[in-house]
Design a protein around this motif. Structure first.
Motif, PDB file in Angstrom:
ATOM      1  N   MET A   1     -19.194 -40.450 -42.471  1.00 42.04           N
ATOM      2  CA  MET A   1     -17.764 -40.770 -42.430  1.00 42.04           C
ATOM      3  C   MET A   1     -17.278 -41.135 -43.825  1.00 42.04           C
ATOM      4  SD  MET A   1     -15.096 -41.052 -40.554  1.00 42.04           S
ATOM      5  CE  MET A   1     -15.848 -41.067 -38.928  1.00 42.04           C
ATOM      6  N   PRO A   2     -16.293 -40.454 -44.365  1.00 41.28           N
ATOM      7  CA  PRO A   2     -15.830 -40.744 -45.716  1.00 41.28           C
ATOM      8  C   PRO A   2     -15.255 -42.143 -45.815  1.00 41.28           C
ATOM      9  CG  PRO A   2     -14.319 -39.266 -44.576  1.00 41.28           C
ATOM     10  CD  PRO A   2     -15.537 -39.371 -43.719  1.00 41.28           C
ATOM     11  N   GLY A   3     -15.573 -42.813 -46.929  1.00 49.36           N
ATOM     12  CA  GLY A   3     -14.969 -44.110 -47.183  1.00 49.36           C
ATOM     13  C   GLY A   3     -15.687 -45.271 -46.548  1.00 49.36           C
ATOM     14  N   LEU A   4     -16.798 -45.064 -45.836  1.00 53.41           N
ATOM     15  CA  LEU A   4     -17.505 -46.162 -45.189  1.00 53.41           C
ATOM     16  C   LEU A   4     -18.924 -46.254 -45.753  1.00 53.41           C
ATOM     17  CD1 LEU A   4     -16.380 -45.666 -41.492  1.00 53.41           C
ATOM     18  CD2 LEU A   4     -15.519 -47.306 -43.143  1.00 53.41           C
ATOM     19  N   PRO A   5     -19.167 -47.054 -46.784  1.00 48.10           N
ATOM     20  CA  PRO A   5     -20.493 -47.150 -47.376  1.00 48.10           C
ATOM     21  C   PRO A   5     -21.525 -47.605 -46.351  1.00 48.10           C
ATOM     22  CG  PRO A   5     -18.834 -48.220 -48.762  1.00 48.10           C
ATOM     23  CD  PRO A   5     -18.177 -47.905 -47.456  1.00 48.10           C
ATOM     24  N   ILE A   6     -22.609 -46.839 -46.197  1.00 51.87           N
ATOM     25  CA  ILE A   6     -23.577 -47.145 -45.143  1.00 51.87           C
ATOM     26  C   ILE A   6     -24.383 -48.391 -45.454  1.00 51.87           C
ATOM     27  CG2 ILE A   6     -23.770 -44.746 -44.428  1.00 51.87           C
ATOM     28  CD1 ILE A   6     -26.370 -44.566 -46.007  1.00 51.87           C
ATOM     29  N   LEU A  30      -9.165 -52.392 -41.749  1.00 51.65           N
ATOM     30  CA  LEU A  30      -9.181 -51.275 -42.709  1.00 51.65           C
ATOM     31  C   LEU A  30     -10.118 -51.715 -43.825  1.00 51.65           C
ATOM     32  CD1 LEU A  30      -5.357 -50.418 -42.745  1.00 51.65           C
ATOM     33  CD2 LEU A  30      -7.188 -49.068 -41.700  1.00 51.65           C
ATOM     34  N   PRO A  31     -11.412 -51.529 -43.632  1.00 54.53           N
ATOM     35  CA  PRO A  31     -12.407 -52.276 -44.415  1.00 54.53           C
ATOM     36  C   PRO A  31     -12.712 -51.735 -45.795  1.00 54.53           C
ATOM     37  CG  PRO A  31     -13.499 -50.925 -42.779  1.00 54.53           C
ATOM     38  CD  PRO A  31     -12.022 -50.757 -42.550  1.00 54.53           C
ATOM     39  N   THR A  32     -12.289 -50.524 -46.127  1.00 50.28           N
ATOM     40  CA  THR A  32     -12.552 -49.977 -47.455  1.00 50.28           C
ATOM     41  C   THR A  32     -11.250 -49.526 -48.092  1.00 50.28           C
ATOM     42  OG1 THR A  32     -12.856 -47.712 -46.667  1.00 50.28           O
ATOM     43  CG2 THR A  32     -14.816 -49.127 -46.709  1.00 50.28           C
ATOM     44  N   TRP A  33     -11.307 -49.389 -49.407  1.00 52.37           N
ATOM     45  CA  TRP A  33     -10.125 -48.909 -50.118  1.00 52.37           C
ATOM     46  C   TRP A  33      -9.733 -47.522 -49.613  1.00 52.37           C
ATOM     47  CZ3 TRP A  33      -7.842 -51.987 -53.936  1.00 52.37           C
ATOM     48  CH2 TRP A  33      -6.745 -51.419 -54.596  1.00 52.37           C
ATOM     49  N   ARG A  34     -10.737 -46.667 -49.435  1.00 50.96           N
ATOM     50  CA  ARG A  34     -10.481 -45.310 -48.980  1.00 50.96           C
ATOM     51  C   ARG A  34      -9.839 -45.282 -47.598  1.00 50.96           C
ATOM     52  NH1 ARG A  34      -8.184 -40.926 -49.373  1.00 50.96           N
ATOM     53  NH2 ARG A  34      -8.965 -39.243 -48.082  1.00 50.96           N
ATOM     54  N   SER A  35     -10.226 -46.188 -46.716  1.00 50.16           N
ATOM     55  CA  SER A  35      -9.637 -46.189 -45.374  1.00 50.16           C
ATOM     56  C   SER A  35      -8.166 -46.576 -45.420  1.00 50.16           C
ATOM     57  CB  SER A  35     -10.412 -47.124 -44.436  1.00 50.16           C
ATOM     58  OG  SER A  35     -10.329 -48.473 -44.848  1.00 50.16           O
ATOM     59  N   ASN A  36      -7.773 -47.431 -46.362  1.00 46.26           N
ATOM     60  CA  ASN A  36      -6.367 -47.778 -46.518  1.00 46.26           C
ATOM     61  C   ASN A  36      -5.558 -46.582 -47.018  1.00 46.26           C
ATOM     62  OD1 ASN A  36      -5.690 -50.952 -46.288  1.00 46.26           O
ATOM     63  ND2 ASN A  36      -7.806 -50.686 -46.932  1.00 46.26           N
ATOM     64  N   VAL A  37      -6.104 -45.864 -47.987  1.00 42.94           N
ATOM     65  CA  VAL A  37      -5.432 -44.674 -48.494  1.00 42.94           C
ATOM     66  C   VAL A  37      -5.321 -43.617 -47.390  1.00 42.94           C
ATOM     67  CG1 VAL A  37      -5.595 -42.758 -50.130  1.00 42.94           C
ATOM     68  CG2 VAL A  37      -6.120 -45.094 -50.877  1.00 42.94           C
ATOM     69  N   GLU A  41      -2.135 -41.712 -45.652  1.00 42.70           N
ATOM     70  CA  GLU A  41      -2.026 -40.248 -45.681  1.00 42.70           C
ATOM     71  C   GLU A  41      -2.170 -39.617 -44.304  1.00 42.70           C
ATOM     72  OE1 GLU A  41      -4.845 -38.944 -48.621  1.00 42.70           O
ATOM     73  OE2 GLU A  41      -3.537 -39.542 -50.286  1.00 42.70           O
ATOM     74  N   GLY A  42      -2.330 -40.454 -43.272  1.00 39.25           N
ATOM     75  CA  GLY A  42      -2.367 -39.959 -41.901  1.00 39.25           C
ATOM     76  C   GLY A  42      -3.613 -39.193 -41.540  1.00 39.25           C
ATOM     77  N   GLU A  43      -4.748 -39.551 -42.142  1.00 35.15           N
ATOM     78  CA  GLU A  43      -5.986 -38.835 -41.866  1.00 35.15           C
ATOM     79  C   GLU A  43      -6.568 -39.255 -40.515  1.00 35.15           C
ATOM     80  OE1 GLU A  43      -8.772 -38.746 -45.079  1.00 35.15           O
ATOM     81  OE2 GLU A  43      -7.205 -38.500 -46.600  1.00 35.15           O
ATOM     82  N   ALA A  44      -7.024 -38.262 -39.762  1.00 35.31           N
ATOM     83  CA  ALA A  44      -7.448 -38.495 -38.379  1.00 35.31           C
ATOM     84  C   ALA A  44      -8.655 -39.414 -38.284  1.00 35.31           C
ATOM     85  CB  ALA A  44      -7.749 -37.157 -37.699  1.00 35.31           C
ATOM     86  N   TRP A  45      -9.566 -39.368 -39.275  1.00 33.02           N
ATOM     87  CA  TRP A  45     -10.779 -40.180 -39.167  1.00 33.02           C
ATOM     88  C   TRP A  45     -10.477 -41.674 -39.177  1.00 33.02           C
ATOM     89  CZ3 TRP A  45     -12.540 -43.498 -43.058  1.00 33.02           C
ATOM     90  CH2 TRP A  45     -11.983 -43.347 -44.323  1.00 33.02           C
TER      91      TRP A  45
END
Length: 624
Positions: A1-6, A30-37, A41-45
């Protein structure tokens, strides 16, 4: 999953409620910077995982379910949607917003449906139960963006608890569309606008004061549970009162909230005790806040803070006529939008500086007229504080109202009422603390030159829309408001000091360290502090992202929670206008922190650990 460091297990909460396992939470993880972006941007993930969101930006699932059920029965699924409101007049304002924002759109099929108790299935009036009521605006799907804007900016929509309550009644047939039942034996109904008609969210068989508030002596004992008290369990309302909520208890809860805001209640006591110990519990004229003639009758409750702001602006226009307003200081986004979209415009001063006050004074001297000046004390997210003394002097000289949002400072830390005509606040924040209920308040200053006119507007148009079950939760949450505020003040200063010591941090925004500290101190109470909200910007975007991703706090929208809550605020609030926000000092690297009640040393270690994850920059040694 993009944006979620394992390798960061605390970052695996994407989309969960904040706090966890909270049915009516007002924040989402919204635990990561990428998840906020990705959210912006309306990304489904991200969107597909979201169990909730901040209620004005994310329409809660219970509200969506009820709206869809109404469209299935009374509309055309696939081509129509419904927006739900607590009263008919809220719905009428939504329809009027459609007309003004999209005059060319086909609105012939836009309609308002009022849902009321079925006359044969509602409990008798003497049962003193909350009765299900909701208003639906059914509209073509193409109007959805405009409807969403109205929902977000005004805060007029129903709460998720009210949606749950009304969903059950709708499914059982005990709540029906008003036009489908015989008028005999039913409440007075109207399909047309009821702008001037009183309408409360519960049916009360108790005396009321002139402004629509419950008199303190009414049903003074009916709120007391048979077992002598109310348990703190989250199941309290369900277990003790079921879905038929006790009206008197909810009404007394609202009275207690208003008294608490007015400074009339003792701290850390159960509702019955705190009411009994208040001086002359049957009266409504307790004086406090060091303002002559101020009373609890000057405190009004709203479903959320933005609704209080929306109606403060609207009521001033009704009382004084439609004139432009001034937005002074960089504000929370929707306050500026309300002034821009629901009136004749605004003069925006985004820095909140002395130079901008000089410019305002030049305009006033040249004959420009303004309805009001809105400001936050201090501002969110830059924590700059306006010069209220000078603003008050200008207002008195040039005839405009001053509306102060004290949400961030909060009235246990600062005393702004003497400088304001109207004070608004979001009770969703530190007043509640538990992040599980919405609320807002408006306070009228009886010494204001506009008080008589504003009081008349409120007595004519104010609607008690705070849902009964929400009132019960909000009252319970706010009982320890005083002690929580003191601890949050202490923790806020400790975290600010940690952030200021690190070279990767460009600037820490906090009232204690702000260039406008003298303005804050001018209104700071002797026992007050500098609050729990602060923000920091970083020299490099990558450092902000690494820090945020490694920060082991709850991460999501909202503030004033009992737990520390962090957010890349500018990314969330101004993603589509980053250059504009940056002009006023709101850098895209800004991370906002709402500091909670955690152990101070533990909290310091959490921030030190996240800062230590930032890679060293060549030639710069880490401070930690």
């Amino acid at each position: 999953m993009p944006g979620l460091p394992i390798d960061l297990p605390w970052n695996r909460t994407l989309g969960d409620t904040v706090p966890p396992n909270t049915p009516h939470a007002v924040s989402v993880s919204l635990p990561t910077w990428r998840s906020n972006v990705a959210y912006e941007e309306g990304e489904a993930w991200v969107l597909d995982k979201m169990q909730c969101g901040y209620p004005r930006f994310f329409i809660a699932k219970p509200i969506n379910h009820l709206a869809q059920a109404i469209v299935r029965q009374y509309g055309s699924p696939g081509s129509e949607k419904a927006m739900l409101f607590p009263t008919h007049s809220c719905g009428a304002r939504c329809v009027e917003f459609f007309r003004r924002q999209q005059p060319e759109a086909d609105r012939s099929n836009v309609r308002i449906l009022d849902f009321v108790p079925h006359p044969e299935k509602a409990p008798p009036t003497q049962a003193k139960r909350v009765l299900p009521r909701v208003t639906a605006v059914v509209y073509p799907e193409e109007l959805w963006p405009t409807a969403k804007v109205f929902w977000q900016h005004t805060g007029e929509g129903i709460s998720s608890r009210q949606a749950d309550f009304c969903q059950k009644a709708f499914d059982e047939g005990s709540m029906v569309e008003s036009g489908s039942v015989s008028p005999s034996g039913t409440p007075r109904l109207s399909k047309g606008p009821r702008r001037y008609q009183k309408h409360v969210s519960v049916d009360l068989d108790v005396p009321r004061s002139t402004n629509g508030h419950l008199n303190g002596h009414a049903n003074g004992n009916s709120m007391v549970a048979d077992d002598g008290g109310a348990p703190d369990s989250a199941q309290f309302v369900e277990e003790r009162y079921g879905r038929n909520l006790d009206v008197a208890f909810a009404a007394q809860a609202r009275l207690a909230i208003r008294k608490r805001i007015a400074g009339s209640l003792s701290a850390n006591e159960e509702l019955p005790l705190s009411l009994d110990k208040a001086p002359d519990a049957g009266a409504t004229n307790e004086r406090s806040r060091d303002v002559p003639d101020f009373s609890v009758d000057d405190v009004y409750l709203y479903p959320m803070g933005m609704n209080a702001i929306f109606h403060a602006h609207r009521s001033l226009m009704v009382a004084r006529g439609e004139l432009p307003s001034v937005m002074f200081g960089f504000p929370y986004v929707d306050t500026l939008k309300v002034l821009e979209k629901f009136g004749p415009g605004t003069q925006f001063y985004g820095f909140g500086s002395a130079e901008e006050l000089d410019d305002l004074e030049r305009r006033l001297k040249a004959g420009e007229k303004y309805l009001s000046l809105f400001c936050e004390f201090p501002g969110n997210p830059l924590l700059r504080t306006p010069d209220l003394k000078r603003i008050r002097a200008l207002a008195d000289r040039y005839d405009f109202a001053v509306v102060v949002d004290e949400t961030i400072g909060n009235f246990l830390n600062v005393h702004v009422l003497p400088y304001a005509d109207v004070v608004v606040s979001s009770l969703t924040k530190v007043f509640s603390g538990d992040s599980n209920v919405m609320g807002g308040s408006t306070i009228l200053n009886p010494q204001s030159q506009y008080y008589t006119a504003m009081k008349h507007v409120f007595e004519t148009e104010y609607e008690d829309k705070h849902f009964a079950e929400d009132s019960i939760y909000l009252e319970r949450n706010s009982r320890d408001f005083i002690t929580r505020t003191r601890r949050i003040n202490h923790n806020g200063e400790a975290v600010a000091d940690i952030l200021r010591s690190h070279p990767a941090v460009k600037q820490v925004n906090y009232p204690k360290y702000s260039p406008t500290k003298h303005n804050y101190d001018a209104c700071k109470l002797p026992t007050g502090g500098y609050g729990g909200l602060l923000s920091a910007t970083f020299h490099r975007m990558e450092d902000a992202q690494v820090f945020y991703d490694h920060l082991q706090t709850e991460k999501g929208p909202s503030l004033g929670t009992n737990f520390t809550l962090s957010s890349p605020f500018v990314i969330l609030a101004h993603y589509n206008e980053l250059e504009w926000a940056a002009k006023y000092g709101c850098d895209a690297t800004l991370v906002r922190f709402s500091i909670g009640l955690e152990d101070t040393k533990t909290l310091q270690r959490v921030f030190e650990s996240a800062l230590s994850a930032i890679p060293e920059v060549s030639g710069v040694k880490k401070a930690l």
